[in-house]
Design a protein around this motif. Structure first.
Motif, PDB file in Angstrom:
ATOM      1  N   ARG A  80     -14.388  49.268  41.189  1.00 44.94           N
ATOM      2  CA  ARG A  80     -15.134  48.189  40.549  1.00 44.94           C
ATOM      3  C   ARG A  80     -15.626  47.131  41.528  1.00 44.94           C
ATOM      4  NH1 ARG A  80     -12.885  46.181  34.701  1.00 44.94           N
ATOM      5  NH2 ARG A  80     -14.769  46.774  33.575  1.00 44.94           N
ATOM      6  N   SER A  81     -15.425  47.364  42.814  1.00 40.67           N
ATOM      7  CA  SER A  81     -15.890  46.382  43.800  1.00 40.67           C
ATOM      8  C   SER A  81     -17.404  46.441  43.919  1.00 40.67           C
ATOM      9  CB  SER A  81     -15.269  46.697  45.163  1.00 40.67           C
ATOM     10  OG  SER A  81     -16.078  46.159  46.189  1.00 40.67           O
ATOM     11  N   SER A  82     -18.065  45.305  43.700  1.00 35.77           N
ATOM     12  CA  SER A  82     -19.528  45.319  43.801  1.00 35.77           C
ATOM     13  C   SER A  82     -19.968  45.500  45.251  1.00 35.77           C
ATOM     14  CB  SER A  82     -20.129  44.048  43.196  1.00 35.77           C
ATOM     15  OG  SER A  82     -19.569  42.918  43.779  1.00 35.77           O
ATOM     16  N   TRP A 132     -19.594  49.092  46.064  1.00 31.28           N
ATOM     17  CA  TRP A 132     -20.628  49.841  45.326  1.00 31.28           C
ATOM     18  C   TRP A 132     -21.971  49.793  46.059  1.00 31.28           C
ATOM     19  CZ3 TRP A 132     -21.447  48.385  39.443  1.00 31.28           C
ATOM     20  CH2 TRP A 132     -22.345  49.288  38.852  1.00 31.28           C
ATOM     21  N   ARG A 133     -22.304  48.623  46.620  1.00 32.10           N
ATOM     22  CA  ARG A 133     -23.563  48.524  47.399  1.00 32.10           C
ATOM     23  C   ARG A 133     -23.601  49.586  48.497  1.00 32.10           C
ATOM     24  NH1 ARG A 133     -22.126  42.412  48.778  1.00 32.10           N
ATOM     25  NH2 ARG A 133     -22.352  41.571  46.671  1.00 32.10           N
ATOM     26  N   VAL A 134     -22.483  49.691  49.212  1.00 30.65           N
ATOM     27  CA  VAL A 134     -22.446  50.629  50.339  1.00 30.65           C
ATOM     28  C   VAL A 134     -22.459  52.068  49.837  1.00 30.65           C
ATOM     29  CG1 VAL A 134     -21.081  51.389  52.325  1.00 30.65           C
ATOM     30  CG2 VAL A 134     -21.342  48.943  51.854  1.00 30.65           C
ATOM     31  N   ASN A 165      -6.616  49.707  45.934  1.00 30.29           N
ATOM     32  CA  ASN A 165      -6.460  49.081  44.622  1.00 30.29           C
ATOM     33  C   ASN A 165      -6.294  47.563  44.803  1.00 30.29           C
ATOM     34  OD1 ASN A 165      -5.351  48.101  42.108  1.00 30.29           O
ATOM     35  ND2 ASN A 165      -5.150  50.250  41.545  1.00 30.29           N
ATOM     36  N   LEU A 166      -7.278  46.815  44.308  1.00 31.70           N
ATOM     37  CA  LEU A 166      -7.305  45.363  44.553  1.00 31.70           C
ATOM     38  C   LEU A 166      -6.343  44.593  43.662  1.00 31.70           C
ATOM     39  CD1 LEU A 166     -11.135  44.653  44.970  1.00 31.70           C
ATOM     40  CD2 LEU A 166      -9.443  45.243  46.720  1.00 31.70           C
ATOM     41  N   VAL A 167      -5.817  45.249  42.634  1.00 31.24           N
ATOM     42  CA  VAL A 167      -4.985  44.516  41.673  1.00 31.24           C
ATOM     43  C   VAL A 167      -3.531  44.977  41.632  1.00 31.24           C
ATOM     44  CG1 VAL A 167      -6.886  43.765  40.201  1.00 31.24           C
ATOM     45  CG2 VAL A 167      -5.863  45.995  39.797  1.00 31.24           C
ATOM     46  N   VAL A 227     -12.676  44.604  50.476  1.00 31.57           N
ATOM     47  CA  VAL A 227     -13.393  45.874  50.567  1.00 31.57           C
ATOM     48  C   VAL A 227     -14.884  45.555  50.439  1.00 31.57           C
ATOM     49  CG1 VAL A 227     -11.520  47.286  49.665  1.00 31.57           C
ATOM     50  CG2 VAL A 227     -13.180  46.353  48.065  1.00 31.57           C
ATOM     51  N   PRO A 228     -15.728  46.352  51.083  1.00 32.06           N
ATOM     52  CA  PRO A 228     -15.464  47.633  51.720  1.00 32.06           C
ATOM     53  C   PRO A 228     -15.186  47.501  53.218  1.00 32.06           C
ATOM     54  CG  PRO A 228     -17.819  47.282  51.670  1.00 32.06           C
ATOM     55  CD  PRO A 228     -17.178  46.058  51.045  1.00 32.06           C
ATOM     56  N   THR A 229     -14.628  48.610  53.751  1.00 32.63           N
ATOM     57  CA  THR A 229     -14.608  48.850  55.193  1.00 32.63           C
ATOM     58  C   THR A 229     -15.144  50.261  55.396  1.00 32.63           C
ATOM     59  OG1 THR A 229     -12.618  47.491  55.483  1.00 32.63           O
ATOM     60  CG2 THR A 229     -13.149  49.036  57.248  1.00 32.63           C
ATOM     61  N   THR A 253     -17.079  46.038  58.782  1.00 33.85           N
ATOM     62  CA  THR A 253     -16.841  45.277  57.555  1.00 33.85           C
ATOM     63  C   THR A 253     -18.117  44.562  57.138  1.00 33.85           C
ATOM     64  OG1 THR A 253     -16.145  43.250  58.692  1.00 33.85           O
ATOM     65  CG2 THR A 253     -14.438  44.891  58.258  1.00 33.85           C
ATOM     66  N   GLN A 254     -18.061  43.959  55.963  1.00 32.96           N
ATOM     67  CA  GLN A 254     -19.165  43.225  55.343  1.00 32.96           C
ATOM     68  C   GLN A 254     -20.280  44.200  54.920  1.00 32.96           C
ATOM     69  OE1 GLN A 254     -19.698  40.206  54.206  1.00 32.96           O
ATOM     70  NE2 GLN A 254     -17.805  39.244  54.885  1.00 32.96           N
ATOM     71  N   SER A 255     -20.481  44.282  53.617  1.00 31.32           N
ATOM     72  CA  SER A 255     -21.377  45.307  53.077  1.00 31.32           C
ATOM     73  C   SER A 255     -22.795  45.236  53.655  1.00 31.32           C
ATOM     74  CB  SER A 255     -21.432  45.215  51.546  1.00 31.32           C
ATOM     75  OG  SER A 255     -21.918  43.959  51.135  1.00 31.32           O
TER      76      SER A 255
HETATM   77  N1  LIG Z   1     -19.189  39.542  51.611  1.00 34.08           N
HETATM   78  C1  LIG Z   1     -18.287  40.647  51.455  1.00 34.08           C
HETATM   79  C2  LIG Z   1     -17.611  40.510  50.120  1.00 34.08           C
HETATM   80  C3  LIG Z   1     -16.497  41.499  49.942  1.00 34.08           C
HETATM   81  C4  LIG Z   1     -15.688  41.176  48.680  1.00 34.08           C
HETATM   82  O1  LIG Z   1     -15.710  40.075  48.145  1.00 34.08           O
HETATM   83  N2  LIG Z   1     -14.969  42.205  48.211  1.00 34.08           N
HETATM   84  C5  LIG Z   1     -14.162  42.014  47.030  1.00 34.08           C
HETATM   85  C6  LIG Z   1     -14.445  43.093  46.019  1.00 34.08           C
HETATM   86  S1  LIG Z   1     -16.138  43.078  45.533  1.00 34.08           S
HETATM   87  C7  LIG Z   1     -12.703  42.087  47.422  1.00 34.08           C
HETATM   88  O2  LIG Z   1     -12.317  42.865  48.259  1.00 34.08           O
HETATM   89  N3  LIG Z   1     -11.886  41.258  46.778  1.00 34.08           N
HETATM   90  C8  LIG Z   1     -10.483  41.249  47.020  1.00 34.08           C
HETATM   91  C9  LIG Z   1      -9.877  39.915  46.792  1.00 34.08           C
HETATM   92  O3  LIG Z   1     -10.596  39.003  46.356  1.00 34.08           O
HETATM   93  O4  LIG Z   1      -8.675  39.778  47.046  1.00 34.08           O
HETATM   94  C10 LIG Z   1     -19.071  41.953  51.543  1.00 34.08           C
HETATM   95  O5  LIG Z   1     -20.248  41.954  51.192  1.00 34.08           O
HETATM   96  O6  LIG Z   1     -18.524  42.984  51.998  1.00 34.08           O
END
Ligand SMILES: N[C@@H](CCC(=O)N[C@@H](CS)C(=O)NCC(=O)O)C(=O)O
Length: 213
Positions: free
Chosen positions: A10-12, A15-17, A34-36, A56-58, A67-69
């Motif tokens: 569900r990570s946006s 998903w972009r990548v 798993n972020l949760v 994520v993502p890497t 790193t960084q989408s």
């Molecule tokens: N600017 C970063 C944003 C990455 C980001 O915010 N990822 C979120 C999921 S969409 C995440 O890993 N969140 C984990 C957290 O908040 O602990 C990118 O574009 O890669």
């Protein structure tokens, strides 16, 4: 060169990548983070060693973590230029990048998991106040994106998808999760529909990922 993407269904940003990789026809191994669960696997030391922001993502390229989408999509564009996800002409490229940055830097971060957790658990905002937060920032950001769209479509910037479209699809999905009214954004919805018709985009969807619950 092997490509390994650490992502969450569900990570946006992930998903972009996934969309960009699929549009370019590149195969990759997917590692679910798993972020949760148990406070979030993104915080584990072995993952932080790859991604010090614990996000994520890497994308690991032959073992080297990126790193960084948006940086990852720019790397993909440089290493795998066909099919292009940026137009050739420099002004058009700048506009596409501006749209993608508007979503990635100014819309998405304000409703990501870490921010939502802070609003609820640290600031202890009521659900009404949290909802107002999301509606405000989504409305402001998406209205600007609607005005930034250029060309005759069907995609954000013309007849072919770009990194702008890769950022748009997950952002509209997120907006729906927050029950944000999308009717004021017909150009965004048109570009989203064009994207969702593509098999490469369909297979990048959250529900199509092996870790989807
Ligand atoms: N600017 C970063 C944003 C990455 C980001 O915010 N990822 C979120 C999921 S969409 C995440 O890993 N969140 C984990 C957290 O908040 O602990 C990118 O574009 O890669």
């Amino acid at each position: 060169m092997t490509l390994v993407l650490s992502t969450y269904w569900r990570s946006s940003a992930g998903w972009r990548v996934r969309i960009a990789l699929n549009l370019k026809g590149l195969s990759y191994a997917s590692v679910p983070i798993n972020l949760v669960r148990e406070g979030g696997e993104q915080h584990r030391p072995e993952y932080r060693a790859k991604n010090p922001q614990a996000l994520v993502p890497t994308l690991e390229v032959g073992g080297v973590p990126l790193t960084q989408s948006l940086a990852i999509m720019e790397w993909l564009e440089e290493e795998h230029p066909r099919p292009p996800l940026l137009p050739r002409e420099p002004i058009a490229r700048a506009r596409v990048r501006a749209f993608a940055l508007a979503i990635a830097c100014e819309v998405a971060p304000l409703s990501n998991l870490a921010v939502r957790t802070y609003l609820a658990d640290v600031l202890e905002l009521t659900s009404t106040a949290q909802r107002a937060w999301h509606q405000h920032w989504l409305g402001r950001g998406l209205a600007a994106c609607e005005a930034m769209i250029g060309g005759e479509g069907p995609f954000c910037f013309g007849a072919a998808p770009t990194i702008a479209d890769c950022t748009l699809v997950p952002q509209l999905y997120n907006a729906r999760r927050f029950e944000h009214d999308l009717t004021p954004y017909p150009a965004l919805l048109r570009a989203e529909a064009a994207m969702l018709a593509l098999p490469a985009v369909q297979s990048a969807a959250p529900e199509a990922q092996p870790d989807a619950v």
